[in-house]
Scaffold this motif. Structure first.
Motif, PDB file in Angstrom:
ATOM      1  N   GLU A  26      -7.921   2.212  -3.958  1.00 54.61           N
ATOM      2  CA  GLU A  26      -9.566   2.282  -3.503  1.00 54.61           C
ATOM      3  C   GLU A  26      -9.888   3.933  -4.213  1.00 54.61           C
ATOM      4  O   GLU A  26      -9.280   4.354  -4.113  1.00 54.61           O
ATOM      5  N   ASP A  27     -11.335   2.966  -4.378  1.00 58.69           N
ATOM      6  CA  ASP A  27     -11.683   4.020  -5.522  1.00 58.69           C
ATOM      7  C   ASP A  27     -12.633   5.305  -4.824  1.00 58.69           C
ATOM      8  O   ASP A  27     -12.468   5.852  -4.123  1.00 58.69           O
ATOM      9  N   ASP A  28     -11.275   6.545  -5.736  1.00 56.33           N
ATOM     10  CA  ASP A  28     -11.859   7.962  -4.602  1.00 56.33           C
ATOM     11  C   ASP A  28     -11.234   7.939  -3.151  1.00 56.33           C
ATOM     12  O   ASP A  28     -11.941   8.614  -2.508  1.00 56.33           O
ATOM     13  N   CYS A  29     -10.553   7.314  -3.247  1.00 58.28           N
ATOM     14  CA  CYS A  29      -8.939   6.774  -2.178  1.00 58.28           C
ATOM     15  C   CYS A  29      -8.754   8.763  -1.714  1.00 58.28           C
ATOM     16  O   CYS A  29      -8.966   9.431  -2.118  1.00 58.28           O
ATOM     17  N   PRO A  30      -9.176   8.583  -0.023  1.00 64.20           N
ATOM     18  CA  PRO A  30      -9.031  10.593   0.468  1.00 64.20           C
ATOM     19  C   PRO A  30      -7.666  11.029   0.691  1.00 64.20           C
ATOM     20  O   PRO A  30      -7.392  11.850   1.030  1.00 64.20           O
ATOM     21  N   ILE A  31      -6.893   9.815   0.953  1.00 61.71           N
ATOM     22  CA  ILE A  31      -5.690   9.988   0.864  1.00 61.71           C
ATOM     23  C   ILE A  31      -5.057   9.933  -0.614  1.00 61.71           C
ATOM     24  O   ILE A  31      -4.507   8.528  -1.670  1.00 61.71           O
ATOM     25  N   PHE A  32      -3.931  10.945  -1.370  1.00 56.21           N
ATOM     26  CA  PHE A  32      -3.262  10.833  -2.087  1.00 56.21           C
ATOM     27  C   PHE A  32      -1.464  10.041  -2.500  1.00 56.21           C
ATOM     28  O   PHE A  32      -1.277   9.605  -1.028  1.00 56.21           O
ATOM     29  N   ALA A  33      -1.200   9.108  -3.355  1.00 53.32           N
ATOM     30  CA  ALA A  33      -0.688   8.048  -3.298  1.00 53.32           C
ATOM     31  C   ALA A  33       0.705   8.794  -3.695  1.00 53.32           C
ATOM     32  O   ALA A  33       1.433   9.907  -4.087  1.00 53.32           O
ATOM     33  N   PRO A  34       1.387   8.751  -2.042  1.00 51.30           N
ATOM     34  CA  PRO A  34       2.898   9.164  -2.755  1.00 51.30           C
ATOM     35  C   PRO A  34       3.808   8.747  -4.330  1.00 51.30           C
ATOM     36  O   PRO A  34       3.346   7.683  -4.589  1.00 51.30           O
ATOM     37  N   ASP A  35       5.031   9.726  -5.230  1.00 47.88           N
ATOM     38  CA  ASP A  35       5.083   9.397  -5.805  1.00 47.88           C
ATOM     39  C   ASP A  35       5.774   8.178  -6.397  1.00 47.88           C
ATOM     40  O   ASP A  35       6.685   7.531  -5.728  1.00 47.88           O
ATOM     41  N   GLY A  36       5.543   7.595  -7.383  1.00 50.05           N
ATOM     42  CA  GLY A  36       6.133   6.457  -7.278  1.00 50.05           C
ATOM     43  C   GLY A  36       5.472   4.936  -6.305  1.00 50.05           C
ATOM     44  O   GLY A  36       6.301   3.860  -6.708  1.00 50.05           O
ATOM     45  N   PHE A  37       4.236   5.078  -5.426  1.00 53.48           N
ATOM     46  CA  PHE A  37       3.914   4.259  -4.627  1.00 53.48           C
ATOM     47  C   PHE A  37       3.145   3.086  -5.387  1.00 53.48           C
ATOM     48  O   PHE A  37       2.365   3.474  -6.677  1.00 53.48           O
ATOM     49  N   PRO A  38       3.695   1.792  -5.397  1.00 55.31           N
ATOM     50  CA  PRO A  38       2.857   0.944  -5.883  1.00 55.31           C
ATOM     51  C   PRO A  38       1.465   0.612  -5.621  1.00 55.31           C
ATOM     52  O   PRO A  38       1.244  -0.449  -4.834  1.00 55.31           O
ATOM     53  N   LYS A  39      -0.046   1.519  -5.947  1.00 55.06           N
ATOM     54  CA  LYS A  39      -1.047   1.610  -4.873  1.00 55.06           C
ATOM     55  C   LYS A  39      -1.698   0.365  -5.905  1.00 55.06           C
ATOM     56  O   LYS A  39      -2.882  -0.191  -5.196  1.00 55.06           O
ATOM     57  N   ASP A  40      -1.536  -0.664  -6.848  1.00 54.51           N
ATOM     58  CA  ASP A  40      -2.496  -1.151  -7.888  1.00 54.51           C
ATOM     59  C   ASP A  40      -1.497  -2.771  -7.177  1.00 54.51           C
ATOM     60  O   ASP A  40      -1.911  -3.556  -7.928  1.00 54.51           O
ATOM     61  N   VAL A  41      -0.815  -3.108  -5.753  1.00 53.09           N
ATOM     62  CA  VAL A  41      -0.477  -4.178  -6.002  1.00 53.09           C
ATOM     63  C   VAL A  41      -0.946  -4.082  -4.534  1.00 53.09           C
ATOM     64  O   VAL A  41      -1.378  -3.816  -3.186  1.00 53.09           O
ATOM     65  N   GLU A  42      -1.013  -6.022  -4.254  1.00 51.57           N
ATOM     66  CA  GLU A  42      -1.113  -6.131  -2.526  1.00 51.57           C
ATOM     67  C   GLU A  42       0.035  -5.888  -1.783  1.00 51.57           C
ATOM     68  O   GLU A  42       1.190  -6.602  -2.212  1.00 51.57           O
ATOM     69  N   LEU A  43      -0.084  -5.112  -0.695  1.00 53.53           N
ATOM     70  CA  LEU A  43       0.810  -4.718   0.169  1.00 53.53           C
ATOM     71  C   LEU A  43       0.551  -5.998   1.683  1.00 53.53           C
ATOM     72  O   LEU A  43      -0.387  -6.133   1.944  1.00 53.53           O
TER      73      LEU A  43
END
Length: 625
Positions: free
Chosen positions: A119-136
């Motif tokens: 999400e744009d301006d997501c209020p939570i930082f993704a963990p290191d190496g998290f695949p944040k650009d894929v459907e989950l």
């Protein structure tokens, strides 16, 4: 038509601006969040804003590869997630999906990237190496949800009420608390239990329980039962839990059995009131906060090695209670301060330093100077001051005069704050008095002016010259030729060092009333003396300053002691006293009773120097406060 529409628009309820979460939800588009039910839950409705939700979460890719999990069998810590809807920062997909679930339900949410960490301006930082650009896939088990009391803004301490308690008062420093307490990890492992024998006893504010636990208990009332969720940053070491392991969170089950109200009356630990028996009513609404007629039993003890009882009303006063009116300086200050915060029927133990006991008050012979005192006080009851509503004008003015006479006595005794409070009490009541004719109006106006001038005299004695001047102005604005107002303001100006203003007031006195020319002349002579003293002192302080070389001037100026100047100002305040009646005016004193005023005496208490301290003699009424 336009007018009707404008009126409807004016009175239409205003809509609340959308919250940040509501703005985020508008980003959700069809197909970006899909839900599949794995196990049904129970109940009729799901969680809503203000609820704390507790859930496990397993995240996988669409082809089943594990990304992250809270469950220990999948490599997590085994600690479920806690969020408060509307308060916690959450992934957008969970923010939208969890409120659709029931307690105990397990569901799978398929999320596009913009619904989780993508999400744009997501209020939570993704963990290191998290695949944040894929459907989950997010597998969620909603373990529990309930209305939560947020104790700390960072949600480090949250309370769940299991059973409502009694009353409204909560413990705070330095109250003494008794409670049943047990503690578990977030996974349900028992850490400690204090639920048998005697309840755990601790003093609030002494770090005798973990910080977060104490903060949570500080929101509880008597007999309340609650679960307190406390995260690691609020798990401080304490006698209750001397060892704190690597817990992410501890859940404390607490039943608040009882607490004793302990008050640090001065804020420095010297005057302590400890309630040892509860009274009747609600604190503080049913306390004698206003000046009242009080009835108490008390026992006084000298806190030395012997701990000798020096007076007991039940023994030394033939079993009769002490009766006194508060606000009149008739009992030691520490005694009265404590009784004002008691409920009828309450018994309190008051530990009092000498300066609030008998060092500034008539002291019994068997109480050594400088002694620490302990009073055990029982408030039997009290009578509130008379309500002036519905009284006729003459009765009101008689009552006002009684209070003013009490203020005059307090002034003569040097109790200027108490005296000022009496005068100001009448002035406040006067806001609701309406004279019916010119005669009543003049009498009312004259009395009000006297009260303002008495308040001004108190301010002058207290060293608050500017407030004394402002109070005199209330009289002079309506009557610029008021002789006593000019005199009092002139004295205040002189004390403040405003010599020109003082001179103008004293000269105006002579113009408006030739009969007091001698008083005005004496005041001008004293003013001249003050000016000369200040000028002489200034010349002495700066003598030789301008004979020095440029480099020496700063050093010479530093020799002018600011403390000396302050001392001079204080000396002028002392010298500014005008001898006369209790308000300090000259021969025609503002404490004179207005024409036709009804004179009514005030009751007196006999304060013996021996064993009959605090005994009441001839008490038949109380002045109206």
């Amino acid at each position: 038509m336009d007018t009707k529409e404008d009126t409807e628009q004016e009175y239409a309820p205003k809509k609340k601006p959308p919250s940040e979460d509501e703005k985020r939800k508008k980003k959700i588009v069809p197909g970006s969040l899909m839900k599949a039910l794995i196990r049904t839950g129970g109940g009729d409705s799901g969680p809503s804003d203000g609820d704390q939700v507790i859930y496990h979460c397993i995240i996988r890719t669409l082809d089943g590869v594990l990304v992250e999990s809270t469950r220990s069998e999948h490599g997590g810590r085994g600690t479920p997630i806690r969020n408060v809807l509307g308060k916690s920062k959450m992934l957008l997909g969970l923010l939208e999906g969890i409120p659709t679930m029931l307690k105990g339900e397990v569901a799978m949410f398929k999320m596009k990237p913009q619904l989780h960490y993508g999400e744009d301006d997501c209020p939570i930082f993704a963990p290191d190496g998290f695949p944040k650009d894929v459907e989950l896939h997010f597998e969620i088990e909603l373990i529990d949800f309930f209305k939560a009391k947020v104790v700390t803004d960072d949600l480090g301490v949250v309370k769940k009420v299991v059973r409502e308690g009694q009353g409204w008062e909560c413990p705070r420093e330095p109250y003494e608390v008794k409670a049943w307490i047990s503690a578990k990890t977030a996974t349900g492992k028992l850490i400690m239990s204090h639920t048998e024998g005697e309840p755990y006893f601790f003093t609030f504010g002494k770090s005798e329980v973990p910080k977060g636990l104490e903060m949570g208990i500080g929101t509880m009332v008597r007999e309340e039962k609650a679960v307190l969720y406390v995260t690691s940053q609020y798990l401080s070491v304490s006698p209750l839990m001397p060892l704190i392991e690597d817990y992410d969170e501890v859940q404390f089950e607490v039943e608040l059995v009882h607490f004793v109200q302990v008050r640090d009356m001065l804020g420095d630990g010297r005057l302590i009131k400890r309630r040892i028996r509860d009274g009747k009513g609600d604190f503080p609404m049913d306390c004698p906060l206003h000046d009242s007629l009080l009835r108490v039993h008390y026992k006084g003890t000298v806190l030395n090695e012997e701990k000798r009882v020096f007076y007991d009303t039940r023994i030394d006063n033939d079993g009769q209670p002490l009766e006194f009116c508060s606000g009149e300086g008739l009992v030691p200050e520490g005694f009265e301060m404590s009784v004002r915060l008691m409920l009828p029927g309450e018994i309190s133990l008051v530990t009092c330093p000498p300066d609030y006991a008998y060092d500034k008050f008539p002291r019994p012979l068997n109480v050594p100077e400088g002694s620490q005192i302990q009073w055990e006080i029982e408030l039997l009851g009290f009578e509130m001051p008379k309500d002036w509503t519905g009284l006729d004008f003459k009765t009101i003015m008689n009552e006002a005069e009684n209070i003013r006479n009490t203020g005059n006595r307090l002034y003569k005794e040097g109790k200027y704050e108490l005296a000022k409070a009496k005068y100001e009490k009448v002035l406040r009541e006067f806001n609701h008095v309406n004279p019916q004719d010119d005669e009543e109006g003049k009498f009312f106006s004259d009395t009000r002016n006297l009260l303002h001038l008495n308040v001004s005299a108190c301010y002058l004695k207290l060293g608050e010259c500017r407030k004394a001047i402002e109070t005199c102005n209330k009289v002079l604005e309506a009557n610029p030729a008021h002789v006593k107002g000019l005199y009092r303001r002139g004295m205040a100006y002189m004390t403040a060092g405003d010599f020109e203003e003082a001179k103008a007031d004293f000269q105006m006195m002579m113009k408006v009333d030739k009969s007091i020319e001698s008083d005005a002349t004496a005041a001008l002579q004293k003013l001249k003396q003050k000016e000369q003293e200040v000028e002489k002192k200034a010349r002495k302080q700066f003598k030789g300053l301008f004979d020095k070389k440029p480099g020496e001037i700063a050093e010479a100026k530093a020799d002018v002691d600011a403390d000396q100047i302050t001392s001079e100002s204080q000396r002028l305040i002392g010298d500014g006293e005008v001898h006369g009646d209790s308000d300090g005016t000259s021969s025609e004193d503002s404490h004179e009773v207005p024409p036709d005023a009804h004179k009514s005496g005030w009751f007196s208490l006999f304060w013996p120097t021996g064993r009959r301290l605090f005994s009441a003699i001839g008490l038949n009424r109380c002045t109206i406060l």
